[in-house]
Scaffold this motif. Structure first.
Motif, short mmCIF file in Angstrom:
data_model
loop_
_atom_site.label_atom_id
_atom_site.label_comp_id
_atom_site.label_asym_id
_atom_site.label_seq_id
_atom_site.Cartn_x
_atom_site.Cartn_y
_atom_site.Cartn_z
N PHE A 85 41.65 40.54 45.45
CA PHE A 85 39.88 39.84 45.29
C PHE A 85 40.06 39.15 44.21
O PHE A 85 38.09 40.33 43.68
CB PHE A 85 39.74 41.29 46.13
CG PHE A 85 39.41 41.39 47.72
CD1 PHE A 85 39.24 40.54 49.05
CD2 PHE A 85 40.62 42.33 48.12
CE1 PHE A 85 39.58 40.56 50.20
CE2 PHE A 85 41.14 42.40 49.82
CZ PHE A 85 40.06 41.35 50.56
N ARG A 86 39.87 38.37 43.37
CA ARG A 86 39.63 37.96 42.61
C ARG A 86 39.32 36.70 42.69
O ARG A 86 40.75 36.25 42.65
CB ARG A 86 39.81 39.24 40.77
CG ARG A 86 40.16 40.56 41.12
CD ARG A 86 38.78 41.20 40.89
NE ARG A 86 38.19 40.66 40.00
CZ ARG A 86 36.56 40.64 40.00
NH1 ARG A 86 35.72 40.96 40.84
NH2 ARG A 86 36.32 39.78 39.20
N PRO A 87 38.60 35.87 41.49
CA PRO A 87 38.70 34.97 41.61
C PRO A 87 40.00 34.16 41.21
O PRO A 87 40.50 34.85 40.27
CB PRO A 87 37.58 34.35 39.93
CG PRO A 87 36.45 35.35 40.51
CD PRO A 87 37.61 36.60 41.04
N GLY A 88 40.72 32.81 41.46
CA GLY A 88 41.66 32.60 40.91
C GLY A 88 41.82 32.70 39.75
O GLY A 88 43.57 32.56 39.02
N PRO A 89 40.98 31.93 38.42
CA PRO A 89 41.40 32.02 36.68
C PRO A 89 40.98 33.58 36.78
O PRO A 89 42.26 33.47 35.67
CB PRO A 89 40.06 31.55 36.25
CG PRO A 89 39.61 31.06 37.68
CD PRO A 89 39.89 31.53 38.97
N GLU A 90 41.32 34.84 37.08
CA GLU A 90 41.34 35.96 36.32
C GLU A 90 42.50 36.58 37.24
O GLU A 90 43.32 37.75 36.72
CB GLU A 90 40.37 37.16 37.29
CG GLU A 90 39.30 36.64 36.73
CD GLU A 90 37.81 37.79 37.58
OE1 GLU A 90 38.33 38.83 37.53
OE2 GLU A 90 36.48 37.30 37.10
#
Length: 146
Positions: A85-90
């Motif tokens: 559950f983290r943003p795509g860039p991470e």
């Protein structure tokens, strides 16, 4: 401990079914202590159905009644399925950490995609799913842990 088959599943639906039927523990990177967020609702639901949850969050101490670890590297046992559950860039960094922790599957939740994370995971032999929700897929398949 589950490991992907060399002649394993090919389609995303097959990979989803393999993951849900193989793993009984879900390590949740980006788990939230806020019950109003999907990053809390999803692990809580999966726990209710019988999966063991290992939350990873750098600021919380307890999520869905479980001890929280600050990072994948801090978990004192073998990691199998990592749900993100983290943003795509991470996600590429999460994928690298998952590989380093010995994970065998990486799942990016609904709305999350990362081609770099996919490449890292697949190059390391991990089962990989992105842009799908564990709850939706569990309901679709009807799979629960044994």
């Amino acid at each position: 401990m589950a490991t992907p088959d060399s002649a394993g599943p090919r389609t995303t639906d097959e990979i989803v079914e393999k993951i849900l039927s193989t793993y009984d523990t879900i390590t949740v990177v980006g788990a939230s202590a806020n019950a109003a967020k999907a990053a809390n609702e999803v692990p809580a639901h999966m726990k209710h159905l019988g999966w063991r949850i290992i939350p990873v969050n750098p600021t919380a101490d307890e999520i869905v009644g479980e001890k929280v670890y600050r990072s994948l590297a801090d978990i004192p046992e073998q990691v199998g399925l990592v749900d993100v559950f983290r943003p795509g860039p991470e996600c590429a960094d999460v994928a690298r950490a998952a590989v380093e922790a010995g994970a065998t599957a990486l799942w990016l939740q609904l709305g999350i995609r990362s081609e770099e994370a996919r490449k890292i995971a697949e190059d390391a032999g991990l089962l990989y799913v992105d842009d799908r929700c564990l709850i939706i897929e569990q309901r679709r398949t009807g799979i629960v842990p044994a």
